[in-house]
Design a protein around this motif. Structure first.
Motif, short mmCIF file in Angstrom:
data_model
loop_
_atom_site.label_atom_id
_atom_site.label_comp_id
_atom_site.label_asym_id
_atom_site.label_seq_id
_atom_site.Cartn_x
_atom_site.Cartn_y
_atom_site.Cartn_z
N ILE A 253 0.86 -1.18 0.00
CA ILE A 253 0.00 0.00 0.00
C ILE A 253 0.89 1.23 0.00
CG2 ILE A 253 -1.50 1.38 1.45
CD1 ILE A 253 -2.95 -1.02 2.26
N SER B 190 1.42 5.44 0.04
CA SER B 190 0.81 6.71 0.40
C SER B 190 1.81 7.84 0.25
CB SER B 190 0.30 6.68 1.84
OG SER B 190 -1.08 6.47 1.87
N MET C 111 -1.09 9.16 7.99
CA MET C 111 -0.85 7.98 7.17
C MET C 111 -0.37 6.83 8.04
SD MET C 111 -0.81 9.28 3.81
CE MET C 111 -2.34 8.56 4.35
N THR D 262 -3.31 5.54 10.14
CA THR D 262 -4.29 4.72 9.42
C THR D 262 -3.68 3.41 8.97
OG1 THR D 262 -3.81 6.12 7.53
CG2 THR D 262 -5.90 6.46 8.60
N GLN E 274 -3.73 1.13 12.01
CA GLN E 274 -5.04 0.61 12.39
C GLN E 274 -5.62 -0.22 11.26
OE1 GLN E 274 -7.23 4.31 13.01
NE2 GLN E 274 -8.71 3.63 11.52
N PHE E 275 -5.06 -0.06 10.11
CA PHE E 275 -5.49 -0.90 9.01
C PHE E 275 -4.88 -2.28 9.13
CE2 PHE E 275 -5.45 -2.61 4.80
CZ PHE E 275 -6.74 -2.33 4.40
#
Lengths: 367, 367
Positions: B124, B126, B138, B141, B144-145
DNA sequence: AACGTTTTCGCAAACGTTTGCATAACAAAA
DNA sequence: TTTTGTTATGCAAACGTTTGCGAAAACGTT
């Protein structure tokens, strides 16, 4: 284990900077609070908490407020893997592009990331490297990974679209930039034909009459469209079409651009302008012209396509068609997420055309 | 629902190309086979199947073979969300970079994607947009992702590293390119100091004696290191250090490079070479020199840093330090995944230095 | 034959969430 | 009072996997 890791890290941090004790406080909440804990704390059931948080109509206003308040206090975040597991939704988008290094591609990706993150999605990016097989694999793994939808720019030479069709049948898919009419899905593209038309017309307006084109051999959706625009511009301005100055090449590039320019220069009747379907090729052309001291744009004007980063670096600066990558990315994401969140039974294959802009610089027009 | 969607898509496909009936066959396997089904089919328990697939020592060789064979036949793929949910592992890596559009960054990302995918991870990506706050978000998240680890290149001006420290304490984190000594984690960097030293030494070897530098104001780890290399090269060759030709600028860029060049040209004692800490600045310098008809490299030589795509576009072509982005990316991923898969209790903060290469082109040496 | 030991396997719980169904509480209609 | 109808809540199953623990089978050792 984690705890030990934590302690060790902490020691190390403390050792480095004794004042950083504050981090210890923060580290306490190492465990994300769960529905169960919230439920226990409020003496209600897990399902009620879940429904309250999701604004289920069955739950009373007062309960909702209580629950939400507590959830906020403990800054509860749902475990995405539990809910994704249950609901078969991952809130992950997959993007497949031929080459991540192209400036245009990065601007699209920027748009995708921005808009996607705004709407609560993470984005997984993959490169197909213009490899048909790699592209299939990526598609495959992305699907089995459970992405909610896929954004796809076709690799240069995609022979078979079978696997893509298969993907389309499983999850929402939106294509952009390099698309194919054979795939029924919504597609976000630029007005290729019109953009090329405008570029060529601009050359005509500056007095050029013998305009060459450097394009890709065939099978490239974009190249074909731009070529159509080229042809239409010549026709509508009553200029002859001469196949001698219509050059095609596979895997168009800077080097190829240079080679094509050499060919054009060796012609008995040289062109007075060259429209390259790609910035890189156009830059190759300029390099070749510079080498042979051909004055640009007086003797031969040059126009490219893409507004790449290099187009202002080369000298003379390159006139080119600006593709608003960011907007393309944002638009594609928006349509994709709409398809994800509002699934229609009926298949609607829209094609969205994003407007482009001709940027006139020194290679085609001198003030 | 899905089924209806499927049928509609199919109709549409069939309508477009009646010959594509083959897709119907493929669509049948819309449901991924599960452990339970495999178990039932073999008349053994789910746990045995699971362990067999994972090469657990408790399982006999014969059983393993049977299970694996059947799994292959049905091309079983584990449901990542179930296993991730259970094992708290997602097989997702997070990457945060300041700007995805920089050519160097894209080469790093290429390496990350390749190596990551090889090792069975999705990535992923960002952008922090050089924004301190965005970067924290970033990171937040991503955690927590549930990413398994994070790859981070610091945003330009990262004031507080508290949140990063917090991340380090939770999950493996590897930094690259733009790093900070304040964060205890493994870091993959280039030999900034030595690279700069080599670049400057090269200029000295071509006979230059008064070498200017264009660097960033301060606080930039990379800039400081390169400056140190510059200073060492001058010292070791007994050249004087003149502060008049040591220029600093915030957010270094092409425009800033041009401005700095103008300043240097207005000096009574002009430099005979300019080392710009960044390719973009170096290109700005070349543009300025070209404008004032200063001959490169005879009057003033120029060397940049990064080997960006534009360095061969500008004329004269730019001598520069090549940073092997791909290798950096691959290395960083390898270390990260190693940390993920073989968690150590003791924190080991390695620093891996990747060798760079000076690429000599026309801006510093004419054949 | 009785007893250890090792190898191989199954049971069942757990991960955190969603959701169909049951049920409790209560008011209004019979 | 009983019935019917709302409204609000809880129970429990399910999603697919991993894993600790216990047990059966297999084998060897006295």
């Amino acid at each position: 284990m984690l705890c030990k890791r934590l302690r060790k890290r902490l020691q190390s941090v403390l050792f480095l900077k004794p004042t950083l004790y504050v981090t210890f406080e923060n580290m306490k909440k190492k465990h994300n609070i769960t529905l169960k804990e919230l439920a226990k704390s409020l003496n209600i059931s897990i399902s009620t908490v879940s429904r309250a948080l999701n604004d289920h109509p069955d739950i009373s206003q007062s309960t909702k407020e209580k629950v939400k308040k507590l959830a906020n206090e403990h800054n509860y975040v749902p475990n995405l893997f539990a809910s994704g597991f249950r609901s078969h939704r991952t809130h992950i988008l997959g993007v497949i592009v031929p080459n991540i290094s192209h400036y245009f591609t990065t601007t699209v990706l920027k748009g995708v990331l921005e808009e996607g993150e705004n709407l609560g999605y993470r984005v997984i990016i993959s490169e197909s490297k213009n490899d048909d097989k790699k592209q299939s694999e990526m598609l495959q793994t992305m699907m089995q990974f459970g992405v909610d939808g896929v954004l796809l720019a076709l690799s240069r030479k995609t022979k078979s679209v079978d696997d893509i069709l298969q993907t389309v049948n499983r999850i929402p898919l939106v294509m952009f930039d390099k698309v194919s009419g054979k795939i029924p899905c919504t597609q976000v593209v630029i007005n290729e034909e019109e953009a090329a038309y405008n570029a060529v017309e601009h050359l005509i307006n500056t007095g050029k009459r013998r305009i060459a084109i450097i394009k890709e051999t065939e099978g490239s959706f974009n190249s074909e469209k731009r070529f159509e625009g080229y042809l239409r511009a010549l026709k509508e301005h009553n200029l002859p079409i001469d196949e001698k100055i219509i050059l095609s090449t596979e895997d168009i590039s800077l080097t190829k651009g240079r080679m094509m320019a050499n060919i054009l220069l060796s012609l008995k009747k040289r062109p007075d302008a060259i429209f390259a379907i790609t910035d890189s090729a156009a830059i190759g052309v300029i390099k070749a012209l510079n080498k042979f001291k051909v004055s640009i744009p007086d003797e031969i004007a040059v126009v490219g396509f893409s507004n790449s980063a290099s187009s202002t670096i080369i000298s003379p600066s390159l006139s080119t068609v600006d593709q608003p990558g960011n907007k393309i990315g944002r638009t594609a994401v928006k349509y994709l997420i709409d398809e994800i969140e509002n699934p229609k039974e009926d298949l609607i294959t829209k094609t969205i055309e994003i407007k482009t802009n001709l940027i006139v610089r020194d290679s085609s027009f001198k003030v």
